[in-house]
Design an enzyme around this catalytic site. Structure first.
Site: not given
Length: 344
Positions: A63-64, A111, A114-115, A142, A178, A180-181, A211, A240, A288, A309
């Site tokens: 993600g970064m 966040n 959305g990939f 990933n 995820s 977000n998809t 994941k 995740n 965390g 992250y």
């Protein structure tokens, strides 16, 4: 510089920082000389996992650096490995902006990216160029599906991305968790996951991991672990981002998307301890991690590797060095000479 970035919109700050790190990443001696000073090179931190040697257990989470633009910089800043992506077979824009939010009161981020990425082919070219430099940084990749691909054809997307990237990654992670998809988390369910792993496992001889979401109940996590073992996956990345908003103080807590950072700490540790009861899987813990104590706790709880992250976003460029120096002090205080002694 780090404070100035926090005056910008979060996604604009991320892009500016990544551009600077990408520029530094390609500088040869101007990268490698300061890298030798920033890195904590100590054989006590070495980890053998997934058939690979990691100089230390602290990695950058996916993600970064989605498109593998700054791999040299991650090595120079002291990470023991980096995971790029999530990468889809075809480029995609992701969700509309704004889609990244800081919650400093909670030490968190939300966040709903959305990939967004430039596609597997471009990343494969960057990874090949990085490999040619010979820097000793293990790189995970990933993988995800494109948004418009229906679930029943998801395996084709994962296979195509894997085909393009397989020569260049040290290990691969299937992102089926995820939030977000739309519909993606359905792939964690038994029949979908069984079919996906049946298709993907024969496609690579390299380590393959899954994941998982933190929001799964224990029974579902047990089913995921059982299917991972059935299909001879090497491990799990746990966890995740979460859809939970429990206990947040920030007014931005209402924003949709996946929550990462400090609020995820307790659940990530619970999931890690639960999965550590399953023999035969290498565990990568994420969620965390902010302090050397967090890192040490994850390693003692069963993680072979730990990713960060949000802690890095808030902690700045010296964050990896602080965590690893602190880890060495904690190891000495508890009489642990080598990290590999924890796994015996």
């Amino acid at each position: 510089m780090h404070r100035l970035l926090f005056a910008l919109d979060p996604e604009a700050a991320h892009e500016l920082a990544l551009k600077a790190l990408a520029l530094w990443s390609g500088r040869g001696p101007l990268l490698e000389v300061p890298g030798r000073l920033l890195r904590v090179e100590d054989p006590r931190l070495r980890v053998e996992a997934l058939g690979l040697t990691f100089p230390n257990p602290l990695g950058l989470a996916a993600g970064m650096d989605k498109d593998a633009r700054a791999l040299g910089a991650w090595w120079a800043l002291g990470f023991g490995f980096a995971e790029v992506g999530t990468l889809t077979p075809r480029p995609q824009e992701g969700n509309p902006r704004p889609r990244l939010f800081r919650l400093p009161e909670d030490g968190a981020l939300i966040n709903r990216m959305g990939f967004n990425n430039r596609g597997a082919l471009e990343a494969a070219q960057r990874l090949a160029a990085f490999r040619a430099r010979g820097l000793p940084l293990p790189v995970g990749v990933n993988l995800g599906k494109n948004r418009e691909t229906p679930l029943e054809k998801a395996a084709e997307d994962y296979l195509e991305a894997l085909r393009l990237l397989e020569p260049h990654g040290d290990y691969f992670v299937l992102n089926v968790s995820s939030p977000n998809t739309p519909g993606l988390r359905t792939l964690q369910e038994g029949p979908f996951l069984d079919e996906l792993l049946f298709r993907l496992r024969p496609a690579t001889g390299k380590p393959l991991l899954l994941k998982v979401a933190p929001d799964l109940p224990w029974e579902a996590l047990d089913q995921v672990a059982a299917l991972a073992l059935k299909h001879r996956l090497e491990g799990l990345v746990a966890v995740n981002t979460t859809l939970s908003r429990e206990g947040l103080k920030s007014p931005l807590a209402r924003e949709a998307g996946g929550l990462s950072g400090r609020p995820l700490k307790r659940r990530a540790l619970e999931v890690l301890r639960h999965l550590a009861q399953v023999p035969g899987l290498t565990l990568v813990s994420v969620g965390g991690v902010e302090t050397p104590e967090d890192l040490w706790e994850r390693l003692k709880a069963g993680a072979s590797l730990v990713q960060v992250y949000t802690g890095f976003v808030y902690g700045g460029p010296l964050f990896p060095r602080r965590l690893l120096k602190g880890l060495l002090a904690l190891m000495a205080a508890e009489g642990v000479a080598l990290l590999r002694d924890l796994r015996r």
